[in-house]
Design a protein around this motif. Structure first.
Motif, short mmCIF file in Angstrom:
data_model
loop_
_atom_site.label_atom_id
_atom_site.label_comp_id
_atom_site.label_asym_id
_atom_site.label_seq_id
_atom_site.Cartn_x
_atom_site.Cartn_y
_atom_site.Cartn_z
N ASN A 31 7.88 -1.68 11.64
CA ASN A 31 7.48 -1.58 12.75
C ASN A 31 5.57 -1.99 12.44
OD1 ASN A 31 6.11 -0.50 14.58
ND2 ASN A 31 6.32 1.47 14.58
N ALA A 33 4.21 -2.81 15.01
CA ALA A 33 2.64 -2.39 15.46
C ALA A 33 0.91 -1.85 14.69
CB ALA A 33 3.00 -0.49 16.54
N GLY A 34 0.07 -2.09 15.31
CA GLY A 34 -1.13 -1.85 14.57
C GLY A 34 -1.49 -2.74 12.56
N THR A 54 -0.71 -12.25 15.09
CA THR A 54 -0.27 -11.21 15.81
C THR A 54 1.44 -11.02 16.54
OG1 THR A 54 -0.36 -12.52 17.85
CG2 THR A 54 -2.37 -11.41 17.35
N LEU A 55 1.16 -9.46 16.51
CA LEU A 55 2.44 -8.99 17.10
C LEU A 55 2.79 -9.32 18.47
CD1 LEU A 55 4.89 -7.21 17.10
CD2 LEU A 55 4.22 -5.40 17.54
N SER A 57 5.57 -9.78 20.49
CA SER A 57 6.08 -8.98 21.74
C SER A 57 7.23 -8.19 20.86
CB SER A 57 6.94 -9.50 22.48
OG SER A 57 6.90 -10.54 22.38
N VAL A 59 9.29 -4.26 20.68
CA VAL A 59 8.78 -2.51 19.70
C VAL A 59 9.51 -2.27 18.71
CG1 VAL A 59 8.05 -0.24 20.63
CG2 VAL A 59 8.04 -1.97 22.40
N TYR A 60 9.48 -1.63 17.97
CA TYR A 60 10.42 -0.95 17.44
C TYR A 60 11.38 -0.33 17.33
CZ TYR A 60 11.89 0.99 12.10
OH TYR A 60 12.21 1.08 11.18
N GLN A 64 11.21 -8.06 17.25
CA GLN A 64 9.79 -8.17 17.12
C GLN A 64 9.33 -9.41 16.90
OE1 GLN A 64 7.68 -4.53 15.12
NE2 GLN A 64 9.28 -4.73 13.63
N SER A 92 0.16 -0.14 8.84
CA SER A 92 -0.93 0.64 9.36
C SER A 92 -0.88 1.86 8.56
CB SER A 92 0.01 1.39 11.09
OG SER A 92 0.73 2.12 11.09
#
Length: 114
Positions: A31, A33-34, A54-55, A57, A59-60, A64, A92
């Motif tokens: 994942n 995200a963050g 950057t991510l 697009s 979603v885990y 991604q 994260s």
């Protein structure tokens, strides 16, 4: 993941997704995200260009897409030789993972057209 060959034109900017490299579609990544994402272009083991990614697009747990923009100034500083690269994420939770990498010959730099 198969290591792509990344073609860059010396002095060109790669700041928009779809404009050219570098972007990665990662189907089996953790994942992101963050996460803090970094592209390191390397020569003889030394980092010669570092770019924040950057991510873009996804979603885990689906695929991604990570984009690592390069400025004209960054690519202008690259010689007309081949390089390696590492795509790294600091998740994260603080874990650092290598998302992809390529040895010398994976990044090829040529003169910009025009």
């Amino acid at each position: 993941m198969a290591t792509p060959v990344i073609h860059l034109h010396q002095g060109d900017a790669y700041t928009v997704i779809g404009q050219g490299p570098p972007a990665w579609t990662l189907a089996n990544a953790p994942n992101l995200a963050g996460a803090t994402i970094a592209l390191q272009i390397t020569r003889n083991g030394a980092v010669v260009v570092a770019a924040a990614g950057t991510l873009a697009s996804g979603v885990y747990p689906a695929a991604q897409v990570v984009h690592t923009p390069l400025t004209a100034q960054q690519t202008a500083g690259l010689g007309l030789v081949s390089y390696g690269y590492r795509l790294i994420a600091t998740l994260s939770n603080g874990d650092v993972v290598t998302l992809d990498h390529g040895d010398t010959g994976s990044v090829l730099v040529t003169r910009a057209q025009g």
